[in-house]
Design an enzyme around this catalytic site. Sequence first.
Site, PDB file in Angstrom:
ATOM      1  N   VAL A  56       8.148  -8.520   9.237  1.00 46.80           N
ATOM      2  CA  VAL A  56       7.655  -8.775  10.591  1.00 46.80           C
ATOM      3  C   VAL A  56       8.342  -9.976  11.235  1.00 46.80           C
ATOM      4  CG1 VAL A  56       5.398  -7.781  10.073  1.00 46.80           C
ATOM      5  CG2 VAL A  56       5.750 -10.229   9.772  1.00 46.80           C
ATOM      6  N   GLU A  57       8.187 -10.091  12.557  1.00 48.21           N
ATOM      7  CA  GLU A  57       8.776 -11.178  13.352  1.00 48.21           C
ATOM      8  C   GLU A  57      10.289 -11.250  13.163  1.00 48.21           C
ATOM      9  OE1 GLU A  57       7.023 -12.447  15.481  1.00 48.21           O
ATOM     10  OE2 GLU A  57       5.057 -13.104  14.831  1.00 48.21           O
ATOM     11  N   GLY A  58      10.924 -10.086  12.999  1.00 46.37           N
ATOM     12  CA  GLY A  58      12.359 -10.046  12.748  1.00 46.37           C
ATOM     13  C   GLY A  58      12.624  -9.888  11.270  1.00 46.37           C
TER      14      GLY A  58
END
Length: 831
Positions: A501-503
Amino acid sequence: MSITIFTLLSVAVLVGLLYRGVGLLSFTAAVGAVGLGFYGLGGLGTTGFTVFAILYVPVAVLLNVSQVRRSVMTGPIFKAFSKALPAMSQTEKDALEAGDTWWESEMFGGKPQWNKLMDVKYTELTADEKSYLANETEELCKMLDDWKISFELKDLPPEVWDFMGKKKFFAMLIAKEHGGLGFSPYAQSCVVAKIATRSLTASVTVMVPNSLGPGELIMHYGTEEQKKYWLPRLVDGREIPCFGLTGPEVGSDASAIPDTGVVVKRMVNGKEELGIMLNFSKRYITLAPVATVVGLAFKLKDPNGLLGDPSKIEYGITCALLPSTLDGIKIGRRHFPGAAFMNGPIFGKDVYIPMSSIIGGPEMAGKGWRMLVECLSAGRGISLPALSAASGWGMYLATGAYARIRRQFKLPIGKFEGVQEATGKIAGLTYKLEAARILTATACAECAPSVVTAMMKYHMTEMMREIILRSMDVHGGRTVILGPRNYLGQAYQAMPVAITVEGANIMTRNLIIFGQGAIRCHPWVLKEMEAAQNPNKEQGLRDFDVAFFGHLGHIVNRAVRALMLGLTGERLAVSPVSGEMAPYAKAIERRSAALAFTADVAMGVLGGELKRKERMSSRLGDVLSHLYLASATLKYYETNGRNAEELAHAKWAIEDSLMEIDKAFSEFFKNFPVKAIAGLLKFVTFPFGLGKRSGPTDAMTADCAELLMTRNVFAERLMDKVFIGEGASDPTGRILEAGTKLLSIEPGYTNFLKLVSSGVVVGEGLEAQLKDAVAKGAISAELAQGIREYEPLRFDAILTDDFSKEYLASGGAIPDQEMEVQPVTEYKDAA
């Protein structure tokens, strides 16, 4: 004075001036003074001095008279640079300009001002925040049974959802003036982390509304009307938010969103109004299955010029807020991402919203990407580091207790060197995680550090992965078998969530950290780019001239600094501290200078190609990241009183980062495409070669491993942060209770085992052996009672779960009765 002495002094002065980084005019004057000195001492005759003057004066004028310099030198370079620099889209510009730089820019710059780090005051919890952790957060943790949540319910119980809403767990970042808790980033980190030591599902559920989502976006960018309407509803739990960013073909490259919103006119309640017709397909959206309000990112288009500018069709990424019950919205079925937290797809077909639904109002149309990038720091810098640190806390304490309790070959397994290789790493990485968590949370309270939060997202989740894997190695079958007793299996299963997540971590390491950091952290590169794209070419040339020559001076200074620090074995480096940490501070500063020079030369030689050579740029990103981690560890150790028990942890953590830095440099030089430049870089930065830092020694690792099995100062600090429940429903509480009891009876317990093993103490079973030992005066009655109390705890703590086939087949719907297991009767064999 002899010419030889004057020559040596002149060289020393000039090198010293370059090392200190004096201005161009001062250095030019110094060179002129040296020429005059040689002439005065007879080292230059009249002819020689005349030649010197003929060469020196034009160059001095050219370099120091700005109008001449811009006309002759900078002007042609400016034109070539402007032509070669690719056009920057508004999205790229927003991404580069979003957020702030912080201590990482000092590390990248090559000449860190240590006072900026050492003077930082860690954020401290307020009385309200401490109370919330001790009461509401503790109460929530008591309500959670992670096995039931993850296996039986696949969801949080209704009473937990209700409690979290009423107690404002979804409103930590919302200001008190709007009814929220108004907690600091550090307090949010502590709450999320403590919940994570009990239940990952509950922690993620709390994390998301306090991370990238409608609440934060409205707080920062919302109109007053949006704040007045939405924030109170988010605070009291009437609304559960989610944010739709990623989709089936859009993951880490969020700028490639295919979802669209088209500006249209529509009759609403008998009046014509401007609005947006949305079509979207989102996936992997946390809280989507239960969300009542959806934050949405989409590309806004105005093909008919309804917003007033007929020449502008593409407005770019825009963020809006809409109820999930609007016509055309469909909340999809649930994803199951390795944990039971709510996650799923959202679809929208011809969904109409008024222009007032844009977060921040119509004037924020097309500005969503910058909003998102700036707000990503909450997830990258607070929430995910909190989850990572919490994993470290739990594994430090639980693995330490297990390594002491579990005995094989008549020894605690934590005493074996092979096991210590794993446990020492768990200890050192956990210390590094905690140091980085606190420093980064403090940074997020001061600014929005976009580069450092990207670094922490990648490296902290990777350290978490390493800690969990090494803990699995130590526990063996104890954590392979899932069930209520297993405190590690769920973390292992859900580990990819934080990595993704978040990249995704691969993207974050290879594209973002150095790609963004090289421009944002460099003192001159962004200024050069902005000057080149200035539509006022005259002003652009003036700005470029200052930036370009500032950049040249920066390169020369960092080259000299790197070389001199290398040649002197770091003795010229500055340390902000004394004692054991001083050499480490100097080693960090030297590598900071090496990074500054290497990065500049690499960017100059490879240009834009460096971005595409992801393995090369990622190694420079690793250097920058570990410089930050090492300095964060140094700061943490010094701030916490330089305790002797923490020294082993701090040394291990910094040695580990220095090893990673030198490894990254070595791989970078080895693979640099221009071998001559690679050789130059290697000589200037490491004149006596690499390999001096090979990582923590065996002795350092053993020291950390031994401390892991005790209640040292660092362990006690962690005990205050984790949730420790009571009874059979809390697996961590089981193992820690047994570990605490064992520590209270050692070394007498160890001596008792030796007496039994050697035959000095005899008897069938533990009770008979204890009576015989007391009767012979080998142990005290008090110790015997302590062993009686410890043994059931020890045996219970090492057991694994088993289930009826009916329970497993029904997914927990058919109740199961735990089968009672008795310990072996012959205690001598178990010793």
